[in-house]
Scaffold this motif. Structure first.
Motif, PDB file in Angstrom:
ATOM      1  N   ILE A 115     -12.325   2.306  15.323  1.00 50.12           N
ATOM      2  CA  ILE A 115     -12.740   3.359  14.387  1.00 50.12           C
ATOM      3  C   ILE A 115     -11.887   3.280  13.111  1.00 50.12           C
ATOM      4  N   HIS A 116     -10.605   3.072  13.293  1.00 45.85           N
ATOM      5  CA  HIS A 116      -9.719   2.916  12.122  1.00 45.85           C
ATOM      6  C   HIS A 116     -10.198   1.733  11.260  1.00 45.85           C
ATOM      7  N   THR A 117     -10.540   0.618  11.903  1.00 43.90           N
ATOM      8  CA  THR A 117     -10.987  -0.570  11.156  1.00 43.90           C
ATOM      9  C   THR A 117     -12.277  -0.266  10.387  1.00 43.90           C
ATOM     10  N   TYR A 118     -13.204   0.403  11.059  1.00 47.62           N
ATOM     11  CA  TYR A 118     -14.457   0.768  10.358  1.00 47.62           C
ATOM     12  C   TYR A 118     -14.141   1.605   9.117  1.00 47.62           C
ATOM     13  N   SER A 119     -13.194   2.549   9.258  1.00 49.31           N
ATOM     14  CA  SER A 119     -12.892   3.435   8.115  1.00 49.31           C
ATOM     15  C   SER A 119     -12.295   2.634   6.949  1.00 49.31           C
ATOM     16  N   LEU A 120     -11.482   1.621   7.275  1.00 50.41           N
ATOM     17  CA  LEU A 120     -10.893   0.799   6.210  1.00 50.41           C
ATOM     18  C   LEU A 120     -11.975  -0.026   5.510  1.00 50.41           C
ATOM     19  N   ALA A 164       3.939  12.801   6.926  1.00 51.69           N
ATOM     20  CA  ALA A 164       5.034  11.949   6.421  1.00 51.69           C
ATOM     21  C   ALA A 164       4.493  10.563   6.087  1.00 51.69           C
ATOM     22  N   PHE A 165       3.619  10.045   6.947  1.00 48.28           N
ATOM     23  CA  PHE A 165       3.003   8.727   6.732  1.00 48.28           C
ATOM     24  C   PHE A 165       2.200   8.727   5.428  1.00 48.28           C
ATOM     25  N   GLN A 166       1.380   9.769   5.253  1.00 49.17           N
ATOM     26  CA  GLN A 166       0.499   9.811   4.082  1.00 49.17           C
ATOM     27  C   GLN A 166       1.294   9.962   2.781  1.00 49.17           C
ATOM     28  N   ILE A 167       2.327  10.799   2.823  1.00 49.34           N
ATOM     29  CA  ILE A 167       3.168  10.961   1.634  1.00 49.34           C
ATOM     30  C   ILE A 167       3.802   9.611   1.270  1.00 49.34           C
ATOM     31  N   GLY A 197      -2.532  -5.829  10.561  1.00 54.34           N
ATOM     32  CA  GLY A 197      -2.397  -4.378  10.512  1.00 54.34           C
ATOM     33  C   GLY A 197      -1.234  -3.971  11.393  1.00 54.34           C
ATOM     34  N   LYS A 198      -0.741  -2.790  11.162  1.00 57.79           N
ATOM     35  CA  LYS A 198       0.481  -2.383  11.869  1.00 57.79           C
ATOM     36  C   LYS A 198       0.217  -1.930  13.297  1.00 57.79           C
ATOM     37  N   ARG A 199      -1.016  -1.580  13.587  1.00 59.78           N
ATOM     38  CA  ARG A 199      -1.434  -1.128  14.936  1.00 59.78           C
ATOM     39  C   ARG A 199      -0.678   0.137  15.363  1.00 59.78           C
ATOM     40  N   LEU A 200      -0.465   1.024  14.404  1.00 56.16           N
ATOM     41  CA  LEU A 200       0.290   2.247  14.718  1.00 56.16           C
ATOM     42  C   LEU A 200      -0.474   3.160  15.669  1.00 56.16           C
ATOM     43  N   ARG A 201      -1.789   3.260  15.482  1.00 54.37           N
ATOM     44  CA  ARG A 201      -2.568   4.191  16.310  1.00 54.37           C
ATOM     45  C   ARG A 201      -2.595   3.741  17.787  1.00 54.37           C
ATOM     46  N   PRO A 202      -2.867   2.439  18.044  1.00 56.97           N
ATOM     47  CA  PRO A 202      -2.775   1.992  19.440  1.00 56.97           C
ATOM     48  C   PRO A 202      -1.376   2.188  20.031  1.00 56.97           C
ATOM     49  N   ARG A 243      -7.380  -6.231   1.366  1.00 54.36           N
ATOM     50  CA  ARG A 243      -6.995  -5.405   2.525  1.00 54.36           C
ATOM     51  C   ARG A 243      -6.149  -6.261   3.449  1.00 54.36           C
ATOM     52  N   ARG A 244      -5.003  -5.771   3.814  1.00 52.05           N
ATOM     53  CA  ARG A 244      -4.079  -6.509   4.689  1.00 52.05           C
ATOM     54  C   ARG A 244      -3.818  -7.916   4.146  1.00 52.05           C
ATOM     55  N   GLY A 245      -3.720  -7.991   2.813  1.00 50.31           N
ATOM     56  CA  GLY A 245      -3.400  -9.252   2.156  1.00 50.31           C
ATOM     57  C   GLY A 245      -4.539 -10.262   2.124  1.00 50.31           C
ATOM     58  N   HIS A 295     -15.188   0.651   5.224  1.00 47.14           N
ATOM     59  CA  HIS A 295     -16.019   1.519   4.368  1.00 47.14           C
ATOM     60  C   HIS A 295     -15.219   2.056   3.177  1.00 47.14           C
ATOM     61  N   ASP A 296     -13.946   2.346   3.402  1.00 48.87           N
ATOM     62  CA  ASP A 296     -13.115   2.855   2.304  1.00 48.87           C
ATOM     63  C   ASP A 296     -13.002   1.838   1.169  1.00 48.87           C
ATOM     64  N   ASP A 297     -13.019   0.547   1.508  1.00 45.09           N
ATOM     65  CA  ASP A 297     -12.853  -0.498   0.487  1.00 45.09           C
ATOM     66  C   ASP A 297     -14.125  -0.759  -0.328  1.00 45.09           C
TER      67      ASP A 297
HETATM   68  C1  GRG Z   1     -14.543   5.724   5.036  1.00 47.32           C
HETATM   69  C2  GRG Z   1     -14.950   7.541   6.746  1.00 47.32           C
HETATM   70  C3  GRG Z   1     -14.026   6.809   5.887  1.00 47.32           C
HETATM   71  C4  GRG Z   1     -12.732   7.164   5.910  1.00 47.32           C
HETATM   72  C5  GRG Z   1     -11.700   6.452   5.197  1.00 47.32           C
HETATM   73  C6  GRG Z   1      -8.744   5.498   6.504  1.00 47.32           C
HETATM   74  C7  GRG Z   1      -9.335   6.069   5.294  1.00 47.32           C
HETATM   75  C8  GRG Z   1     -10.388   7.105   5.446  1.00 47.32           C
HETATM   76  C9  GRG Z   1      -9.022   5.603   4.107  1.00 47.32           C
HETATM   77  C10 GRG Z   1      -8.084   4.473   3.898  1.00 47.32           C
HETATM   78  C11 GRG Z   1      -7.436   4.652   2.592  1.00 47.32           C
HETATM   79  C12 GRG Z   1      -6.051   5.093   2.741  1.00 47.32           C
HETATM   80  C13 GRG Z   1      -5.043   4.317   1.972  1.00 47.32           C
HETATM   81  C14 GRG Z   1      -5.753   6.112   3.496  1.00 47.32           C
HETATM   82  C15 GRG Z   1      -4.439   6.611   3.648  1.00 47.32           C
HETATM   83  C16 GRG Z   1      -3.710   6.238   4.871  1.00 47.32           C
HETATM   84  C17 GRG Z   1      -4.242   5.143   5.649  1.00 47.32           C
HETATM   85  C18 GRG Z   1      -5.253   5.496   6.667  1.00 47.32           C
HETATM   86  C19 GRG Z   1      -3.756   3.926   5.464  1.00 47.32           C
HETATM   87  C20 GRG Z   1      -4.135   2.758   6.253  1.00 47.32           C
HETATM   88  O1  GRG Z   1      -3.571   2.852   7.544  1.00 47.32           O
HETATM   89  P1  GRG Z   1      -2.445   1.833   8.031  1.00 47.32           P
HETATM   90  O2  GRG Z   1      -1.337   1.740   7.014  1.00 47.32           O
HETATM   91  O3  GRG Z   1      -3.281   0.498   7.982  1.00 47.32           O
HETATM   92  O4  GRG Z   1      -2.044   2.171   9.419  1.00 47.32           O
HETATM   93  P2  GRG Z   1      -3.097  -0.859   8.808  1.00 47.32           P
HETATM   94  O5  GRG Z   1      -3.654  -1.924   7.896  1.00 47.32           O
HETATM   95  O6  GRG Z   1      -1.646  -1.076   9.098  1.00 47.32           O
HETATM   96  O7  GRG Z   1      -3.911  -0.684  10.031  1.00 47.32           O
END
Ligand code: GRG
Length: 324
Positions: free
Chosen positions: A106-111, A246-249, A74-79, A125-127, A113-115
């Motif tokens: 928290i970011h990892t948990y969200s990824l 900008a990141f999300q776009i 992961g890119k570790r942008l938030r840390p 996820r992350r290859g 659950h999102d998957d």
């Molecule tokens: C399940 C509560 C819950 C929330 C999910 C994070 C998220 C919300 C969804 C991920 C899906 C997604 C593609 C979101 C858009 C932006 C995003 C958060 C991308 C992933 O973040 P990166 O690129 O990931 O920083 P790495 O892998 O680099 O940590």
């Protein structure tokens, strides 16, 4: 403080990000529970014999899943944001890494659950295989839950900050950013936006909640740790808001025109699922241009900071030019 600079005095973002990754991975490795023996379910009788040696009753499995996802790159942008923002107010990396790790958990948990099939249903996820593919759905849900609770445990720990009022503020602010008025709320909106017509303003709100709030708290946490003055906090909040959008776009643009190999995840998913994105509403060219405008705007908010904020400036440029 992150102080990697090239000879020409341009901030070397890649070196700084890998520096943060190294420190973060070592810290997370230490903080994550470690299964000490077989994770298979064993009988109560056996449990009595091995008590103290291993995590019995199968909880080792959820620990393995937590470690699998949290330590998978992961890119570790938030840390990076937390450490850099804390350094603006004289807080050392060592003093802010605990908080940065909590936010990454928290970011990892969200990824994870999102998957899950009930959400974005991603196998990659992350290859690597997503957590529920590598383990199973129930384990992935529990791993996400446990990473989230671990994060709050860390924020409440004295190691996060010696001042209890700072720790309380961290817990409250991170909970707000990650919860139903932040990331979880954004995810809910996202799931229910499938095959719906959303206005550009509605999409921007969705993205601010889903992605932007976690970027904002990553910056704010650094300011909280450093007991930053209001003016600087506001500047960082505005920076995070524009940089996050900008990141999300860019994320949506990579989904539309990136490859599976580059991004380490499935692409073209937004279109297939009828997701409301700014790409769908405004097109790829608009997205590229708008990303650049937002990155410049984000950098503009940092005028009250000196060269110590160069990492934040470099990151704003990076988020719109990245390929993964
Ligand atoms: C399940 C509560 C819950 C929330 C999910 C994070 C998220 C919300 C969804 C991920 C899906 C997604 C593609 C979101 C858009 C932006 C995003 C958060 C991308 C992933 O973040 P990166 O690129 O990931 O920083 P790495 O892998 O680099 O940590």
């Amino acid at each position: 403080m992150i102080k990697i600079v090239k000879d020409d005095d341009n901030f070397d973002l890649q070196a700084a990000l890998s520096d943060v990754s190294e420190l973060l991975d070592a810290t997370m490795d230490e903080l994550l529970p470690r299964p000490t023996a077989s994770s298979s379910i064993i009988s109560l009788e056996d449990r009595n014999q091995v008590e103290g040696e291993c995590h019995v009753g199968g909880e080792g499995r959820v620990m393995e899943a937590m470690r699998y996802s949290a330590l998978s790159g992961g890119k570790r942008l938030r840390p990076f944001l937390t450490l850099t923002c804390a350094s603006l107010f004289g807080v050392s990396r060592e003093a802010s890494i605990y908080t940065a790790a909590a936010i990454e958990f928290i970011h990892t948990y969200s990824l994870i659950h999102d998957d899950l099939p009930a959400m974005d249903d991603d196998d990659l996820r992350r290859g690597k295989p997503s957590c529920h593919i590598q383990f199973d759905e129930a384990t992935a849900i529990l791993a996400g839950d446990a990473l989230q609770t671990l994060a709050f445990q860390l924020l409440a720990d004295r190691e996060a900050h010696p001042d209890p009022s700072v720790r309380c503020e961290l817990v409250r602010s991170v909970a707000r950013a990650a919860g139903c008025s932040g990331m979880v709320g954004g995810q809910m909106l996202d799931l229910y936006s499938e095959n719906q017509e959303l206005s550009v303003d509605e999409i921007i709100r969705l993205q601010r909640l889903k992605t932007g709030e976690m970027f904002a708290i990553s910056c704010e946490a650094g300011a909280i740790l450093g007991k930053a003055p209001d003016k600087q906090r506001k500047a960082l909040h505005r920076y995070a808001h524009d940089m996050g959008l900008a990141f999300q776009i860019t994320d949506d643009r990579l989904d539309a025109e990136g490859t599976r190999e580059e991004t380490g995840k499935e692409v073209n998913k937004d279109d297939k699922r009828g997701k409301a994105t700014l790409i769908g509403a405004m097109g790829v060219d608009w997205a590229r241009e708008q990303g650049q405008i937002l990155a410049r705007q984000a950098i503009g908010h940092l005028s009250c900071f000196d060269k110590k904020a160069d990492g934040l400036r470099a990151l704003a440029d990076y988020v719109v030019t990245r390929r993964s």
